[in-house]
Design a protein around this motif. Structure first.
Motif, PDB file in Angstrom:
ATOM      1  N   ALA A 272       0.820  -1.219   0.000  1.00 22.61           N
ATOM      2  CA  ALA A 272       0.000   0.000   0.000  1.00 22.61           C
ATOM      3  C   ALA A 272       0.852   1.268   0.000  1.00 22.61           C
ATOM      4  O   ALA A 272       0.500   2.264  -0.659  1.00 22.61           O
ATOM      5  CB  ALA A 272      -0.946  -0.007   1.201  1.00 22.61           C
ATOM      6  N   GLN A 273       1.967   1.273   0.748  1.00 21.61           N
ATOM      7  CA  GLN A 273       2.792   2.478   0.872  1.00 21.61           C
ATOM      8  C   GLN A 273       4.001   2.479  -0.057  1.00 21.61           C
ATOM      9  O   GLN A 273       4.820   3.387   0.012  1.00 21.61           O
ATOM     10  CB  GLN A 273       3.282   2.600   2.326  1.00 21.61           C
ATOM     11  N   VAL A 274       4.131   1.466  -0.912  1.00 25.41           N
ATOM     12  CA  VAL A 274       5.286   1.396  -1.817  1.00 25.41           C
ATOM     13  C   VAL A 274       5.020   2.286  -3.025  1.00 25.41           C
ATOM     14  O   VAL A 274       3.988   2.161  -3.690  1.00 25.41           O
ATOM     15  CB  VAL A 274       5.536  -0.063  -2.265  1.00 25.41           C
ATOM     16  N   LYS A 275       5.964   3.182  -3.316  1.00 23.27           N
ATOM     17  CA  LYS A 275       5.778   4.153  -4.394  1.00 23.27           C
ATOM     18  C   LYS A 275       6.647   3.848  -5.625  1.00 23.27           C
ATOM     19  O   LYS A 275       6.220   4.122  -6.752  1.00 23.27           O
ATOM     20  CB  LYS A 275       6.105   5.572  -3.892  1.00 23.27           C
ATOM     21  N   VAL A 276       7.861   3.324  -5.412  1.00 24.55           N
ATOM     22  CA  VAL A 276       8.773   3.082  -6.540  1.00 24.55           C
ATOM     23  C   VAL A 276       9.362   1.677  -6.408  1.00 24.55           C
ATOM     24  O   VAL A 276       9.431   1.111  -5.313  1.00 24.55           O
ATOM     25  CB  VAL A 276       9.926   4.114  -6.581  1.00 24.55           C
ATOM     26  N   CYS A 277       9.766   1.137  -7.537  1.00 24.39           N
ATOM     27  CA  CYS A 277      10.395  -0.187  -7.572  1.00 24.39           C
ATOM     28  C   CYS A 277      11.550  -0.164  -8.563  1.00 24.39           C
ATOM     29  O   CYS A 277      11.679   0.763  -9.377  1.00 24.39           O
ATOM     30  CB  CYS A 277       9.387  -1.267  -7.994  1.00 24.39           C
ATOM     31  N   GLY A 278      12.354  -1.207  -8.525  1.00 19.75           N
ATOM     32  CA  GLY A 278      13.397  -1.389  -9.527  1.00 19.75           C
ATOM     33  C   GLY A 278      14.565  -0.443  -9.356  1.00 19.75           C
ATOM     34  O   GLY A 278      15.089  -0.245  -8.255  1.00 19.75           O
ATOM     35  N   ALA A 279      14.993   0.167 -10.449  1.00 20.28           N
ATOM     36  CA  ALA A 279      16.206   0.986 -10.447  1.00 20.28           C
ATOM     37  C   ALA A 279      16.079   2.253  -9.627  1.00 20.28           C
ATOM     38  O   ALA A 279      17.096   2.842  -9.232  1.00 20.28           O
ATOM     39  CB  ALA A 279      16.572   1.344 -11.892  1.00 20.28           C
ATOM     40  N   LYS A 280      14.860   2.697  -9.330  1.00 13.50           N
ATOM     41  CA  LYS A 280      14.670   3.926  -8.558  1.00 13.50           C
ATOM     42  C   LYS A 280      14.710   3.702  -7.049  1.00 13.50           C
ATOM     43  O   LYS A 280      14.648   4.662  -6.277  1.00 13.50           O
ATOM     44  CB  LYS A 280      13.321   4.561  -8.927  1.00 13.50           C
ATOM     45  N   VAL A 281      14.821   2.452  -6.631  1.00 14.60           N
ATOM     46  CA  VAL A 281      14.744   2.117  -5.216  1.00 14.60           C
ATOM     47  C   VAL A 281      16.045   2.478  -4.508  1.00 14.60           C
ATOM     48  O   VAL A 281      17.136   2.316  -5.058  1.00 14.60           O
ATOM     49  CB  VAL A 281      14.436   0.611  -5.037  1.00 14.60           C
TER      50      VAL A 281
END
Length: 624
Positions: free
Chosen positions: A262-271
């Motif tokens: 629910a609170q996750v905004k970015v994934c992958g290379a932006k993490v």
């Protein structure tokens, strides 16, 4: 008196006298002994239907089957050990991450703090593995080192029955101590089995019967096959490690993705970090204590099974007399030799590949699966990504069999190329959180990363075995250095978890490019026959002389005088333990080798030896 006289008058011929049987018995005994002797000679003599050559072939066929059994048993034992270890550790970290589980079951223990110290013990302790690993392997033996290390992993499983600081953290430190010795023993064991298999196939050769050094490249094909078999079986540990996650926690106890992400905004290379914003409550209901005890009991049973496999099915790596020789060179020399082997430019130039080998495996099962997979697909897809990765690594490990026909650089460079392309793709790939449409691309990346891992791991182990195939007394030192650098890499990965993802991928890419360049330099030097330096292995010093070590001793000489003389002889002969060797001693050009030697002492020894050879030739010419 009269009767007596009458009796006395009876002639001797009329008396009843029992005939003596002594001569007859003696004749019978002689005949019986002759018969027995004939039977014994017939039994011990050459049999009409006995074929000595055929029986010898059967004996060595059984030995070859036994060696194959040893390789398969060691591979299955290692696979079970790591399946149990990784499966339990993953389930433990997920349960301890959940806030509700910590508060309800262990409110005052601080399980998250315990987990951090436990991971520190597993990842930090192997740094000092170079100091004690050769000593343990030489003292216990290769087989018993594998058995003891598997027992330490079983100890880690048993401590989870009673989760406390004083049980979990010491067992994690013990695992950190056992990691480098276990892997060095496994690498040494597989290579030794290849050498033994060659000896059983070529048992009629003179150098095998006299237990001399094997010819250059003689057992390379067996090393390639056995290392491939080991990696095919071992990589299945990633598959079996996900069974607790897939069959116990998944879909029953885990929350749905909308709640977890629910609170996750970015994934992958932006993490930055692992998964910023990941929910602290991942369990919708707590598993019962009895269920966890049953799971841990099953894992404990498999841990004991691995110990039994190592103990009962794995044969010895060396002959008993070879084991005595290996540990009789002195514990101080055993301690120093791993450091001295780093003088060999082949090992120095392979160190970047050793480090990258540790980087890429841990990145695959932690960085990629969490920051890309779980962040995008949810926690209930974690097991799928790792299973696909493990199956891919297992299946593609068979590609290393191509080294039987192709050059040895093909395996390593191909794996490096696959990983290099994937790292560049991952640096530009930032999927959206909680979107199942990315499941296909992520699974493809898992398969390709498994392909690169298979080529990398199998290629490095096979390359080391091929470079030192004829140096059976150095194998434990070489594999210790390899897995120690891997442990250093794992420690670095443990430290960088808070870095941005692009920084992690940049470190991976730079290390990979450096490893490829160094490997290219190594192959160029070997192609040009640049001499490499190997420390001389000291002669064994046997304190107790057995049937093999009978010598003519001076009875008036004390032990201290004898040891001083031996030390002096070794120092004079070993010349500070340094010897210059070339790629192929039988085919090298003597003058070029002496001119190319790095050490002035080596040049001087070569010139002296060449002078002695010329003198012998002149003398023989004068006689003719």
């Amino acid at each position: 008196m009269e009767a007596t006289a009458d009796e006395a008058l009876i002639p001797h011929d009329d008396q009843f006298v029992v005939p003596p049987n002594g001569n007859v018995n003696e004749m019978l005994n002689v005949d019986h002994e002759d018969n027995m002797q004939g039977q014994v000679e017939e039994f011990l003599g050459p049999q009409a239907d006995y074929n000595e050559e055929e029986e010898e072939k059967k004996y060595y066929r059984r030995k070859r089957l036994g060696i194959i059994k040893n390789v398969v048993a060691a591979s299955i034992g290692a696979m079970i050990v790591y399946s149990v270890y990784m499966g339990l550790l993953q389930m433990q970290l997920i349960l301890h991450y959940d806030t509700t589980y910590r508060e309800v079951k262990y409110s005052n223990l601080g399980l998250q703090d315990i987990d951090q110290k436990m991971l520190m013990g597993i990842n930090v302790t192997p740094i000092v593995g170079l100091l004690y690993t050769p000593l343990l392997i030489r003292f216990l033996g290769t087989k018993w080192m594998m058995f003891l290390a598997s027992g330490i992993y079983a100890l880690f499983v048993s401590t989870n029955y009673w989760e406390r600081y004083y049980t979990l953290v010491p067992s994690a430190v013990a695992i950190g101590v056992a990691i480098v010795p276990l892997w060095a023993s496994l690498g040494n064991y597989i290579t030794r089995m290849a050498q033994q298999y060659y000896e059983c196939v070529n048992y009629k050769e003179e150098h095998v019967q006299e237990q001399k050094k094997l010819p250059k490249g003689a057992c390379h094909c067996y090393i390639i096959v056995f290392q491939s078999v080991f990696n095919i079986i071992f990589n299945l540990s990633f598959v079996f490690a996900e069974f607790p996650m897939a069959f116990v926690l998944n879909n029953v106890y885990l929350h749905d993705n909308p709640h977890i992400l629910a609170q996750v905004k970015v994934c992958g290379a932006k993490v930055t970090g692992l998964i910023p914003g990941f929910n602290n409550t991942v369990l919708k209901k707590l598993p019962s204590s009895m269920l966890l005890i049953k799971v841990e009991s099953v894992l404990m049973g498999f841990a004991f099974l691995s110990m039994i496999i190592f103990l009962g099915l794995c044969g010895a790596a060396y002959r008993p007399t070879e084991e005595i020789d290996l540990r009789s060179i002195g514990w101080g020399n055993i301690f120093q030799l791993p450091f001295k082997h780093l003088r060999d430019y082949r090992l120095r130039l392979l160190c970047p590949f050793f480090i990258y080998s540790g980087f890429e495996t841990l990145f695959a099962i932690s960085g990629f699966t969490l920051s890309y997979g779980v962040c995008t697909l949810g926690l209930n897809k974690l097991w799928l990504l790792i299973v696909v990765y493990g199956l891919s690594a297992s299946v593609f490990s068979s590609l290393s069999l191509s080294l039987l026909r192709l050059p040895r650089w093909v395996c390593l460079i191909s794996g490096a190329f696959v990983h290099g392309v994937l790292v560049v793709v991952l640096m530009a790939f930032s999927p959206e959180p909680n979107h199942l449409k990315y499941e296909g691309p992520l699974l493809v990346i898992s398969v390709l990363w498994g392909l690169g891992t298979a080529l990398n791991k199998t290629g490095v182990s096979t390359l080391l075995g091929m470079l030192y195939a004829e140096e059976k007394e150095r194998l434990d030192f070489v594999y210790t250095i390899y897995h120690w650098w891997q442990a250093i890499a794992i420690f670095i990965v443990y430290l960088w978890y808070g870095l941005p993802m692009r920084a992690k991928l940049s470190i991976l890419l730079v290390t990979l490019l450096l490893a490829c360049c160094c490997y290219w330099v190594m192959e160029r030097r070997l192609a040009k026959r640049v001499p490499f330096r190997l420390p001389r292995i000291p002669r064994p010093r046997h304190k107790v002389k057995g049937y093999r070590y009978l010598e003519e001793d001076n009875s008036d000489e004390s032990d201290s005088e004898r040891s001083e003389e031996d030390d002096g002889e070794d120092e004079r002969e070993e010349d500070d333990y340094d010897v210059v060797q070339n790629l192929d001693g039988e085919e090298r050009d003597q003058e070029g080798w002496y001119q190319g030697a790095n050490s002035p002492r080596a040049r001087r020894r070569g010139a002296e030896g060449r002078g002695q050879e010329d003198a012998r030739v002149n003398e023989s010419g004068g006689e003719i």
